[in-house]
Enzyme design. Structure first.
Site, PDB file in Angstrom:
ATOM      1  N   TYR A 264       0.839  -1.194   0.000  1.00 14.17           N
ATOM      2  CA  TYR A 264       0.000   0.000   0.000  1.00 14.17           C
ATOM      3  C   TYR A 264       0.879   1.252   0.000  1.00 14.17           C
ATOM      4  O   TYR A 264       1.175   1.853   1.044  1.00 14.17           O
ATOM      5  CB  TYR A 264      -0.933   0.018   1.207  1.00 14.17           C
TER       6      TYR A 264
ATOM      7  N   GLY B 218     -20.035  -5.462  -2.923  1.00 11.41           N
ATOM      8  CA  GLY B 218     -21.312  -5.875  -3.486  1.00 11.41           C
ATOM      9  C   GLY B 218     -22.505  -5.502  -2.638  1.00 11.41           C
ATOM     10  O   GLY B 218     -23.644  -5.591  -3.103  1.00 11.41           O
TER      11      GLY B 218
ATOM     12  N   PRO C 218     -14.756  -7.434   2.602  1.00 12.43           N
ATOM     13  CA  PRO C 218     -15.849  -8.130   3.292  1.00 12.43           C
ATOM     14  C   PRO C 218     -17.235  -7.615   2.976  1.00 12.43           C
ATOM     15  O   PRO C 218     -18.218  -8.296   3.273  1.00 12.43           O
ATOM     16  CB  PRO C 218     -15.513  -7.903   4.771  1.00 12.43           C
TER      17      PRO C 218
END
Length: 282
Positions: free
Chosen positions: A57, A207, A204
Site C-alpha cells: 500500500y 457488493g 468483506p
C-alpha cells in the site's frame, strides 16, 4: 453498543472481532491525508483494536500514515502488516517477491517504519510460486526466532497451501477475499475454523451497495430493511456470525462509513434471516 466477543490470534493476542483495513486511506494530497489520519484515529476511538496494512500500500506510505495518526500506539492496538510483494527493478511493476532476502529486508524495514520492536502479526501477502514455500515460511520462522515477528499469517492461500504451511510453521491467521457475496474460499475458512486460526476476510462488504431486485444482493437489502440497518451492516453481521474465527477488516476513508461499519457489531440476524442469506443456486 453490544460488542461481539473478542478473539485470541495465535491463542494469545487479544483483539476485537471487527478490525479496520487501512488500504483505502490515502497518504496524499495534504487534505486527503488529514482526513485519513482522522479516520484512523476515530477507528481506535470506536474500539477497533486491529488495523491491517501492507508494504504494497504505497511502498510503505500507508504504514507511515498510520504511524503519524496513532503513534505512540494505545495499549492493546495491533498494527498488522504484510510482506512479499515488491516493485520489479526491470519494469517498475509490482510482482510477487518471496525470496528470503526480500522478505527479511521488508520485515526489518517495516519495523523501522512502524516504530515497532516486533511485529505482533506479520502476514505473507502472497505465496510466490517461484520460491519454495518452505523457503518463504522458513525465513519468516527465522525472523520469529530472532524476535522480530511474534506470529505469522498468510494471505490469499488455498486449503492445500494452508495444510502445507502448517507442516512448516504455526499459522496464526489467514487473510483471504471472502464475503456473503463471494464464498470462493469457503474451504479455507472451514479449515481455519476447525484449527482455531484467525480468518481476516478482505473486501468483506464488496457488493453490499449493489441494487438488485432478486438474488443474494436483493435478499441482503431485504434483511437490512427488516432490521433497520444497511446492506453493508448486514454483510458484516453475517460474517461475524459465520464463524467465531472471522475478523472482518472493512476499510474506508469516510468517517460516516466507518461509523456505519462499526455499528454493524450490534446487528443480530434471526435464524430465518441467516437461512435466506445462502449461496444462490447456479
Amino acid at each position: 453498543m453490544t460488542e461481539p466477543s473478542g478473539f485470541l490470534i495465535g491463542g494469545d493476542l487479544a483483539v476485537q472481532r471487527l478490525g479496520f483495513g487501512a488500504m483505502q486511506l490515502p497518504a496524499s494530497p495534504a487534505a486527503a491525508r488529514e482526513n485519513a489520519i482522522a479516520v484512523a484515529r476515530r477507528a481506535v476511538e470506536l474500539g477497533v483494536t486491529l488495523i491491517d496494512t501492507a508494504y504494497l500500500y504505497g511502498a510503505g506510505a500507508n504504514e507511515e500514515l498510520l504511524v503519524e495518526a496513532l503513534h505512540p500506539y494505545p495499549d492493546g492496538l495491533v498494527i498488522t502488516t504484510k510482506v512479499g510483494v515488491a516493485r520489479s527493478a526491470a519494469t517498475g511493476e509490482w510482482e510477487l517477491a518471496g525470496r528470503p532476502e526480500v522478505l527479511r529486508d521488508q520485515v526489518e524495514r517495516g519495523l523501522t517504519r512502524l516504530r515497532l520492536e516486533r511485529h505482533a502479526l506479520l502476514q505473507l501477502h502472497r505465496v510466490d510460486p517461484e520460491v519454495p514455500l518452505a523457503d518463504q515460511l522458513g525465513t519468516l520462522r527465522e525472523l520469529r526466532d530472532e524476535g522480530k515477528i511474534a506470529r505469522i499469517g498468510l494471505s490469499e492461500i488455498t486449503a492445500g497451501q494452508l495444510a502445507e504451511a502448517r507442516q512448516i510453521i504455526e499459522v496464526a491467521s489467514v487473510q483471504n477475499r471472502y464475503s456473503v457475496f463471494d464464498r470462493e474460499h469457503e474451504p479455507v475458512l472451514d479449515a481455519c475454523t476447525a484449527a482455531g486460526i484467525a480468518f481476516l476476510p478482505w473486501r468483506p462488504v464488496a457488493g453490499a451497495g449493489e441494487e438488485a431486485a432478486g438474488g443474494l444482493p436483493g435478499e441482503v437489502a431485504a434483511v437490512a430493511a427488516e432490521l433497520g440497518a444497511t446492506p453493508t451492516q448486514v454483510a458484516l453481521a453475517w460474517l461475524l456470525e459465520r464463524s467465531p474465527v472471522v475478523l472482518p477488516i472493512p476499510g474506508t476513508a469516510d468517517l460516516a462509513h466507518l461509523e456505519e461499519n462499526v455499528a454493524a457489531q450490534r446487528i443480530r440476524l434471526t435464524p430465518g434471516q441467516r437461512g435466506r442469506l445462502r449461496v444462490p443456486a447456479a
